[in-house]
Design a protein around this motif. Structure first.
Motif, PDB file in Angstrom:
ATOM      1  N   TYR A 250       4.063  -1.326   2.912  1.00  0.00           N
ATOM      2  CA  TYR A 250       3.511  -1.889   1.583  1.00  0.00           C
ATOM      3  C   TYR A 250       4.283  -3.009   0.957  1.00  0.00           C
ATOM      4  N   ASN A 251       3.407  -4.045   0.844  1.00  0.00           N
ATOM      5  CA  ASN A 251       4.148  -5.362   0.068  1.00  0.00           C
ATOM      6  C   ASN A 251       3.699  -4.891  -1.540  1.00  0.00           C
ATOM      7  N   GLU A 252       4.751  -4.846  -2.109  1.00  0.00           N
ATOM      8  CA  GLU A 252       4.694  -4.607  -3.495  1.00  0.00           C
ATOM      9  C   GLU A 252       4.112  -5.732  -4.131  1.00  0.00           C
ATOM     10  N   THR A 253       3.525  -5.572  -5.346  1.00  0.00           N
ATOM     11  CA  THR A 253       3.185  -6.452  -5.994  1.00  0.00           C
ATOM     12  C   THR A 253       3.480  -6.316  -7.600  1.00  0.00           C
TER      13      THR A 253
ATOM     14  N   LYS B  60       6.405   0.870  -2.082  1.00  0.00           N
ATOM     15  CA  LYS B  60       6.386   1.101  -0.524  1.00  0.00           C
ATOM     16  C   LYS B  60       7.306   2.360  -0.023  1.00  0.00           C
TER      17      LYS B  60
ATOM     18  N   GLU C 172       7.770  -6.409   9.268  1.00  0.00           N
ATOM     19  CA  GLU C 172       7.687  -6.838   7.639  1.00  0.00           C
ATOM     20  C   GLU C 172       7.708  -8.346   8.012  1.00  0.00           C
TER      21      GLU C 172
ATOM     22  N   THR D 248       8.105 -10.942   2.480  1.00  0.00           N
ATOM     23  CA  THR D 248       8.074 -10.458   1.356  1.00  0.00           C
ATOM     24  C   THR D 248       8.393 -11.362   0.279  1.00  0.00           C
TER      25      THR D 248
ATOM     26  N   ALA E 144       1.422 -10.426   1.190  1.00  0.00           N
ATOM     27  CA  ALA E 144       0.323  -9.616   1.114  1.00  0.00           C
ATOM     28  C   ALA E 144      -0.898 -10.551   0.518  1.00  0.00           C
TER      29      ALA E 144
ATOM     30  N   GLN F 246      -1.641 -12.384  -2.902  1.00  0.00           N
ATOM     31  CA  GLN F 246      -0.548 -12.347  -4.056  1.00  0.00           C
ATOM     32  C   GLN F 246      -0.412 -13.765  -4.390  1.00  0.00           C
TER      33      GLN F 246
END
Ligand code: SAH
Ligand code: SF4
Length: 341
Positions: A286-289, A296, A321, A324, A329, A332
């Motif tokens: 998961y690409n955190e936002t 993640k 990945e 980031t 993602a 974003q």
């Protein structure tokens, strides 16, 4: 005026035919646009002046505006401004097997998945086919590369913009044009069952990826509201039909969200759900936002999940990945821009 980059070869042939002209002119125009990459009708040397004038009167060949470009290792992220000031993004990833472009299909998205930046900003409109084609052409020109693979995994739900997406695929797949092989094109959907059924009957060799992200209805309902319309039984049912009819393997995407869908018992449940289906599972870090609270999963949890699927004979990979740092993602970059304005 219609943009020429939104026309299939067949549509251009019809255009010439209707204008009492020879169909092969369409092929010539296509070759200028896509093989020689000419962006001005006047540079199409083997086409007569009168025809060029008519083309200029009937079509535009305007490009999009590139308003931002971010770079990280093997990844380039572009922000485009459309004619009506809306913004979309596309992400180019360099793999050892070639260059892959993640294309947007809508401005925003109405499916509203709770982990997704694109869904946070509602759909403003569908993209036209030419706006998808130009993402490819302009990034190829900017980086001086050829794109070998296209994934419809940018902003938007491709099957909520069905006709333009199919048209787009026809354009980029044409051997007289950009010539990206159907097997190098992947449509990703959140699971709009009737559209999967329709797509199954198109007879295209394009890859299908399903964003699954959960192995039971109550969890999927929370992550992806579309599940309340088409539940897992319906989704898995149509995927089985699709595989039977097309003989093609389907990919299931599964974003790994810490403490939400990454436990060992869910890995087992997922294995049972997919047992016997000719598929791949792609576990996605998961690409955190900044706007969304999900985190993640740890590498350890991802590997445990992976091992359980493997042990249960499910084909599984962990997605590499990318970027980031450049907010790779989907949605974003655009969402940060819209908020800054
Ligand atoms: N709407 C389509 C295609 C675009 S989304 C779909 O949902 O399939 C493409 C993929 O990116 C989906 O699998 C989606 O779940 C995933 N995605 C969305 N936000 C993400 C994030 N922050 N990190 C990693 N993947 C994300
Ligand atoms: Fe839309 Fe896909 Fe994002 Fe869900 S994951 S909101 S379907 S773009």
């Amino acid at each position: 005026m219609k943009n020429i980059y939104g026309y299939t070869l067949k549509e251009l042939e019809d255009y010439f035919f209707k204008n009492n002209d020879k169909k092969f002119k369409a092929t010539q125009v296509y070759e200028w646009l896509y093989k020689k990459r000419v962006n001005d009708f006047n540079d199409m040397k083997n086409i007569k002046k009168e025809v060029i004038q008519k083309l200029e009167a009937d079509f535009s060949c305007n490009k999009l505006d590139i308003i931002n470009k971010l770079e990280d290792v093997d990844v380039y992220k572009y922000l485009f401004k459309l004619d009506d000031n809306n913004k979309i993004e596309a992400v180019l990833m360099k793999h050892d097997y070639g260059n892959s472009l993640c294309v947007s299909t809508q401005v925003g998205c109405n499916i509203g998945c709770t982990f997704c930046e694109s869904g946070r900003l509602k759909k403003v409109r569908n993209l036209e086919s030419y706006e998808m084609v130009l993402q490819i052409l302009q990034i190829e020109a900017d980086l001086n590369i050829r794109i070998s693979h296209v994934v419809l995994m940018g902003i938007g739900e491709p099957f909520d913009n069905y006709d333009s997406v199919i048209n787009f695929i026809e354009i980029i797949n044409d051997s007289k044009g950009i010539d990206i092989g159907a097997r190098h094109i992947t449509i990703s959907t959140s699971g709009i069952v009737p559209k999967i059924e329709k797509f199954m009957l198109e007879g295209k060799q394009v890859n299908l990826a399903i964003s699954l992200h959960a192995s039971n209805d109550s969890l999927r309902d929370k992550l992806m509201p579309i599940n309340k319309v088409y539940n897992l039984k319906q989704l898995i049912g149509i995927v089985k039909k699709y595989i039977n009819l097309t003989n093609r393997r389907v990919t299931f995407e599964y974003i790994m969200l810490k403490g939400i869908n990454d436990s060992e018992s869910l890995a087992l449940e997922l294995s049972l759900l997919l047992k016997g289906i000719n598929c791949y599972v792609n576990l996605i870090p998961y690409n955190e936002t900044s706007h969304i609270e999900y985190k993640k999963s740890s590498n350890d949890d991802v590997m445990k999940f992976y091992d359980i699927l493997k042990k249960n004979k499910i084909n599984v990979t962990v997605r590499r990945e990318f970027g980031t740092k450049v907010m790779a993602a989907c949605g974003q970059l655009r969402s940060n821009y819209e908020e800054a304005e």
